[in-house]
Design an enzyme around this catalytic site. Structure first.
Site, PDB file in Angstrom:
ATOM      1  CG  HIS A   7      -0.290   0.100   2.543  1.00  0.00           C
ATOM      2  ND1 HIS A   7       0.038  -1.026   3.255  1.00  0.00           N
ATOM      3  CD2 HIS A   7       0.119   1.148   3.309  1.00  0.00           C
ATOM      4  CE1 HIS A   7       0.604  -0.684   4.390  1.00  0.00           C
ATOM      5  NE2 HIS A   7       0.680   0.635   4.457  1.00  0.00           N
ATOM      6  CG  HIS A  79       4.025   4.630   5.293  1.00  0.00           C
ATOM      7  ND1 HIS A  79       3.188   5.231   6.210  1.00  0.00           N
ATOM      8  CD2 HIS A  79       3.500   3.396   5.080  1.00  0.00           C
ATOM      9  CE1 HIS A  79       2.226   4.381   6.553  1.00  0.00           C
ATOM     10  NE2 HIS A  79       2.385   3.267   5.876  1.00  0.00           N
ATOM     11  CD  GLU A 130       3.581  -0.325   7.123  1.00  0.00           C
ATOM     12  OE1 GLU A 130       2.978   0.396   6.305  1.00  0.00           O
ATOM     13  OE2 GLU A 130       3.030  -0.840   8.114  1.00  0.00           O
TER      14      GLU A 130
HETATM   15 CO    CO Z   1       1.293   1.457   6.250  1.00  0.00          CO
END
Ligand code: CO
Length: 135
Positions: A7, A79, A130
């Site tokens: 994502h 992020h 991440e």
């Molecule tokens: Co995230």
């Protein structure tokens, strides 16, 4: 090492307005909002055919995204998240290569119930990354 793109997360200054934009203007499927007090955010998932986008809004007084919104009052990409098969092996290898892992270095349970780690943006071209262990 890294696998699928999981994502992108966008910090937003007005969650209701962002939900309306994604749902009504962009025509996307948008989930109910979820409070994640242990991460200091309220999150909404925009579900796309091949991936998802998360809309992040600060929750509580010490939200980790508040500083980002102070610097980017209109919102911005906060992020991106890549999947890995083995988060501890990925961490150890990255640290050996000189990529800094944020926080204690121990994975935490992320918004999807899987272990996650964050990597220092200065080591990855200005992008907070991440890593999520795929379930
Ligand atoms: Co995230």
């Amino acid at each position: 090492m890294i696998g699928r793109f999981n994502h992108a997360a966008i910090a937003v200054p007005d969650l209701e307005a962002a939900i309306k934009t994604y749902r009504d203007v962009l025509g996307a499927k948008v989930s109910e909002s979820q409070d994640l007090p242990e991460h200091g955010v309220t999150v909404v998932f925009v579900e796309l055919p091949n991936t998802k986008v998360e809309l992040l809004y600060p929750l509580g007084e010490k939200s980790p995204i508040q500083g980002f919104l102070d610097k980017n009052p209109g919102g911005g990409v906060h992020h991106i998240c890549y999947e890995v098969d083995d988060i501890l092996a990925a961490r150890d290898q990255l640290q050996k290569e000189g990529v800094r892992v944020l926080g204690t270095g121990e994975p935490r349970i992320g918004a999807h119930g899987n272990p996650v780690l964050f990597l220092h943006p200065k080591d990855l071209y200005g992008t907070l990354v991440e890593l999520e262990q795929a379930s």
